[in-house]
Design an enzyme around this catalytic site. Structure first.
Site, PDB file in Angstrom:
ATOM      1  N   ASP A  80     -10.162  -2.866   0.135  1.00  0.00           N
ATOM      2  CA  ASP A  80      -9.723  -3.078   1.518  1.00  0.00           C
ATOM      3  C   ASP A  80      -9.394  -1.759   2.212  1.00  0.00           C
ATOM      4  O   ASP A  80      -9.374  -1.687   3.439  1.00  0.00           O
ATOM      5  CB  ASP A  80      -8.515  -4.032   1.561  1.00  0.00           C
ATOM      6  CG  ASP A  80      -7.416  -3.568   0.628  1.00  0.00           C
ATOM      7  OD1 ASP A  80      -6.725  -2.598   0.957  1.00  0.00           O
ATOM      8  OD2 ASP A  80      -7.258  -4.175  -0.458  1.00  0.00           O
TER       9      ASP A  80
ATOM     10  N   HIS B 200       0.813  -1.222   0.000  1.00  0.00           N
ATOM     11  CA  HIS B 200       0.000   0.000   0.000  1.00  0.00           C
ATOM     12  C   HIS B 200       0.845   1.269   0.000  1.00  0.00           C
ATOM     13  O   HIS B 200       0.492   2.250  -0.651  1.00  0.00           O
ATOM     14  CB  HIS B 200      -0.992  -0.026   1.175  1.00  0.00           C
ATOM     15  CG  HIS B 200      -2.029  -1.091   0.991  1.00  0.00           C
ATOM     16  ND1 HIS B 200      -2.264  -2.093   1.896  1.00  0.00           N
ATOM     17  CD2 HIS B 200      -2.873  -1.332  -0.055  1.00  0.00           C
ATOM     18  CE1 HIS B 200      -3.212  -2.892   1.432  1.00  0.00           C
ATOM     19  NE2 HIS B 200      -3.589  -2.462   0.261  1.00  0.00           N
TER      20      HIS B 200
ATOM     21  N   PRO C  79     -13.570 -10.137 -13.067  1.00  0.00           N
ATOM     22  CA  PRO C  79     -13.912  -8.737 -13.367  1.00  0.00           C
ATOM     23  C   PRO C  79     -12.698  -7.832 -13.572  1.00  0.00           C
ATOM     24  O   PRO C  79     -12.839  -6.701 -14.042  1.00  0.00           O
ATOM     25  CB  PRO C  79     -14.712  -8.298 -12.134  1.00  0.00           C
ATOM     26  CG  PRO C  79     -14.328  -9.231 -11.039  1.00  0.00           C
ATOM     27  CD  PRO C  79     -13.988 -10.530 -11.706  1.00  0.00           C
TER      28      PRO C  79
ATOM     29  N   ASP D 161      -5.474  -0.569  -8.217  1.00  0.00           N
ATOM     30  CA  ASP D 161      -5.172  -1.492  -7.114  1.00  0.00           C
ATOM     31  C   ASP D 161      -6.103  -2.691  -7.280  1.00  0.00           C
ATOM     32  O   ASP D 161      -7.049  -2.889  -6.525  1.00  0.00           O
ATOM     33  CB  ASP D 161      -5.444  -0.745  -5.798  1.00  0.00           C
ATOM     34  CG  ASP D 161      -5.140  -1.588  -4.574  1.00  0.00           C
ATOM     35  OD1 ASP D 161      -4.692  -2.736  -4.720  1.00  0.00           O
ATOM     36  OD2 ASP D 161      -5.384  -1.089  -3.453  1.00  0.00           O
ATOM     37  N   SER D 162      -5.825  -3.481  -8.306  1.00  0.00           N
ATOM     38  CA  SER D 162      -6.778  -4.516  -8.716  1.00  0.00           C
ATOM     39  C   SER D 162      -6.371  -5.901  -8.240  1.00  0.00           C
ATOM     40  O   SER D 162      -5.243  -6.126  -7.810  1.00  0.00           O
ATOM     41  CB  SER D 162      -6.845  -4.540 -10.240  1.00  0.00           C
ATOM     42  OG  SER D 162      -5.614  -5.006 -10.726  1.00  0.00           O
ATOM     43  N   THR D 163      -7.324  -6.827  -8.384  1.00  0.00           N
ATOM     44  CA  THR D 163      -7.004  -8.241  -8.225  1.00  0.00           C
ATOM     45  C   THR D 163      -6.190  -8.683  -9.452  1.00  0.00           C
ATOM     46  O   THR D 163      -5.965  -7.902 -10.378  1.00  0.00           O
ATOM     47  CB  THR D 163      -8.310  -9.063  -8.137  1.00  0.00           C
ATOM     48  OG1 THR D 163      -9.282  -8.456  -8.980  1.00  0.00           O
ATOM     49  CG2 THR D 163      -8.868  -9.081  -6.742  1.00  0.00           C
ATOM     50  N   ASP D 164      -5.790  -9.946  -9.472  1.00  0.00           N
ATOM     51  CA  ASP D 164      -5.035 -10.483 -10.613  1.00  0.00           C
ATOM     52  C   ASP D 164      -5.893 -10.404 -11.876  1.00  0.00           C
ATOM     53  O   ASP D 164      -7.120 -10.304 -11.790  1.00  0.00           O
ATOM     54  CB  ASP D 164      -4.653 -11.947 -10.341  1.00  0.00           C
ATOM     55  CG  ASP D 164      -3.711 -12.068  -9.147  1.00  0.00           C
ATOM     56  OD1 ASP D 164      -3.052 -11.066  -8.811  1.00  0.00           O
ATOM     57  OD2 ASP D 164      -3.648 -13.156  -8.551  1.00  0.00           O
TER      58      ASP D 164
ATOM     59  N   ASP E 107     -18.073  -0.606 -11.696  1.00  0.00           N
ATOM     60  CA  ASP E 107     -16.979  -1.226 -12.445  1.00  0.00           C
ATOM     61  C   ASP E 107     -16.010  -0.111 -12.878  1.00  0.00           C
ATOM     62  O   ASP E 107     -16.408   0.827 -13.570  1.00  0.00           O
ATOM     63  CB  ASP E 107     -17.580  -1.933 -13.668  1.00  0.00           C
ATOM     64  CG  ASP E 107     -16.540  -2.718 -14.447  1.00  0.00           C
ATOM     65  OD1 ASP E 107     -15.331  -2.408 -14.311  1.00  0.00           O
ATOM     66  OD2 ASP E 107     -16.933  -3.639 -15.180  1.00  0.00           O
ATOM     67  N   GLY E 108     -14.752  -0.247 -12.474  1.00  0.00           N
ATOM     68  CA  GLY E 108     -13.748   0.763 -12.789  1.00  0.00           C
ATOM     69  C   GLY E 108     -13.550   0.965 -14.285  1.00  0.00           C
ATOM     70  O   GLY E 108     -13.176   2.054 -14.742  1.00  0.00           O
TER      71      GLY E 108
HETATM   72  N1  SAM Z   1      -3.510  -5.707  -3.157  1.00  0.00           N
HETATM   73  C1  SAM Z   1      -4.272  -6.634  -3.819  1.00  0.00           C
HETATM   74  C2  SAM Z   1      -3.556  -7.664  -4.622  1.00  0.00           C
HETATM   75  O1  SAM Z   1      -2.741  -7.337  -5.507  1.00  0.00           O
HETATM   76  O2  SAM Z   1      -3.806  -8.824  -4.330  1.00  0.00           O
HETATM   77  C3  SAM Z   1      -5.455  -6.056  -4.498  1.00  0.00           C
HETATM   78  C4  SAM Z   1      -6.421  -5.705  -3.428  1.00  0.00           C
HETATM   79  S1  SAM Z   1      -7.992  -5.083  -3.698  1.00  0.00           S
HETATM   80  C5  SAM Z   1      -8.833  -6.118  -2.562  1.00  0.00           C
HETATM   81  C6  SAM Z   1      -8.510  -5.591  -5.316  1.00  0.00           C
HETATM   82  C7  SAM Z   1      -9.964  -5.214  -5.576  1.00  0.00           C
HETATM   83  O3  SAM Z   1     -10.182  -4.993  -6.970  1.00  0.00           O
HETATM   84  C8  SAM Z   1     -10.971  -6.284  -5.168  1.00  0.00           C
HETATM   85  O4  SAM Z   1     -11.654  -5.872  -4.026  1.00  0.00           O
HETATM   86  C9  SAM Z   1     -11.887  -6.444  -6.382  1.00  0.00           C
HETATM   87  O5  SAM Z   1     -13.243  -6.568  -6.044  1.00  0.00           O
HETATM   88  C10 SAM Z   1     -11.582  -5.147  -7.138  1.00  0.00           C
HETATM   89  N2  SAM Z   1     -11.904  -5.205  -8.584  1.00  0.00           N
HETATM   90  C11 SAM Z   1     -11.682  -6.228  -9.448  1.00  0.00           C
HETATM   91  N3  SAM Z   1     -12.131  -5.897 -10.678  1.00  0.00           N
HETATM   92  C12 SAM Z   1     -12.642  -4.631 -10.583  1.00  0.00           C
HETATM   93  C13 SAM Z   1     -13.250  -3.746 -11.511  1.00  0.00           C
HETATM   94  N4  SAM Z   1     -13.429  -4.092 -12.787  1.00  0.00           N
HETATM   95  N5  SAM Z   1     -13.636  -2.518 -11.067  1.00  0.00           N
HETATM   96  C14 SAM Z   1     -13.466  -2.149  -9.765  1.00  0.00           C
HETATM   97  N6  SAM Z   1     -12.905  -2.954  -8.842  1.00  0.00           N
HETATM   98  C15 SAM Z   1     -12.493  -4.178  -9.237  1.00  0.00           C
END
Ligand code: SAM
Length: 274
Positions: free
Chosen positions: A86, A62, A160, A153-156, A136-137
């Site tokens: 988070d 972060h 989505p 700051d997305s998931t893999d 949705d971003g």
């Molecule tokens: N630090 C983390 C990692 O690399 O593992 C990422 C953490 S954060 C929890 C990632 C967030 O991205 C998730 O809560 C997920 O719901 C969100 N996310 C995924 N796709 C998205 C989208 N299209 N628009 C907005 N948020 C999204």
């Protein structure tokens, strides 16, 4: 009986954490979400069986995804975070004298779980400068603009989040930024995703004047070594006056780290070269 959580970090490598207490496990409309406790790493949040954060090492990710672009910009006023439900990234951004932070998270349940189990991460949600959008971003950046810094700051790149790594999306991010705007995205492990990193950095560099990859050591992420890719319209991040970076309350980020994090080992340089 011992209970263990295991994550496939690659097809052939698994990473495990012993579950001391399983605290929460739900299926949201977007993903499965769990929260458990591990004796060494503290509280852990997983999404679709992938570690998102542990309270022991989350500060590294972060701080690095926030302070590197924000101190490169120098006077960011309006910042957008895409993903990041988070709250850890918002918490770090609020250490700067910003006027507005917009968080666009697709899954409201991630924010709710963070408020419930991760008060040290979600503390910035109640700050008057923070506004949360459950959207949705990918769509959000098509309709909104005027940001100094955008942090992805997305998931893999699965489910989505796939579209958050596409060239069309980066183009919309470029257009949503002000003239001296900066974007940064978390871009995975160079050990397991070298080809992916090459594609993403090439897409970003086709749009931005300056593209820089920087790294940090994050023990619970695949390879324990993580990349971030920064695109900047006018400011070269590795050439700023490092001495001018003011001291703030951090545990990993520092002036010296800002200066050194852009130095890439030869294996990473090779992975992204043509
Ligand atoms: N630090 C983390 C990692 O690399 O593992 C990422 C953490 S954060 C929890 C990632 C967030 O991205 C998730 O809560 C997920 O719901 C969100 N996310 C995924 N796709 C998205 C989208 N299209 N628009 C907005 N948020 C999204």
């Amino acid at each position: 009986m011992e209970l263990w959580f295991s994550e496939y970090q690659s097809k052939n490598v698994k990473f495990s954490l012993r579950i001391k207490n399983m605290l929460y496990s739900i299926k949201t409309p977007y993903q499965s979400l769990s929260v458990f406790e591990n004796e060494d790493m503290g509280m852990v949040m997983t999404l679709d069986d992938v570690v998102q954060l542990t309270t022991k090492d989350e500060f590294i990710y972060h701080e690095m995804i926030s302070h590197v672009p924000l101190f490169t910009h120098k006077s960011p006023k309006k910042v957008l975070v895409i993903g990041g439900g988070d709250g850890g990234t918002v918490r770090e951004i609020l250490k700067h004298p910003v006027k507005e932070v917009h968080l666009v998270e697709i899954d409201e349940q991630v924010v709710e779980a963070s408020k419930k189990f991760f008060p040290t991460l979600s503390s910035g949600f109640s700050d008057p400068r923070t506004k949360i959008f459950f959207e949705d971003g990918i769509e959000f950046v098509k309709m909104n603009a005027g940001y100094d810094v955008i942090i992805i700051d997305s998931t893999d790149p699965l489910g989505p989040a796939v579209g958050l790594f596409s060239k069309d999306f980066y183009e919309n991010v470029f257009n949503a930024l002000n003239e001296d705007g900066i974007m940064v995205a978390q871009t995975e492990s160079p050990f397991f995703y070298g080809e992916f990193l090459k594609r993403v950095s090439s897409d970003i560099s086709s749009l931005f004047k300056y593209t820089s990859i920087y790294t940090a050591v994050i023990p619970t992420y695949p390879g324990a070594y993580w990349t971030f890719t920064l695109g900047s319209k006018t400011i070269e991040p590795a050439s700023i006056d490092f001495e001018a970076i003011p001291g703030i309350d951090t545990k990993y980020y520092s002036r010296e780290i800002h200066k050194g994090c852009f130095a890439l080992p030869p294996f990473v340089k090779k992975a992204i070269s043509n």
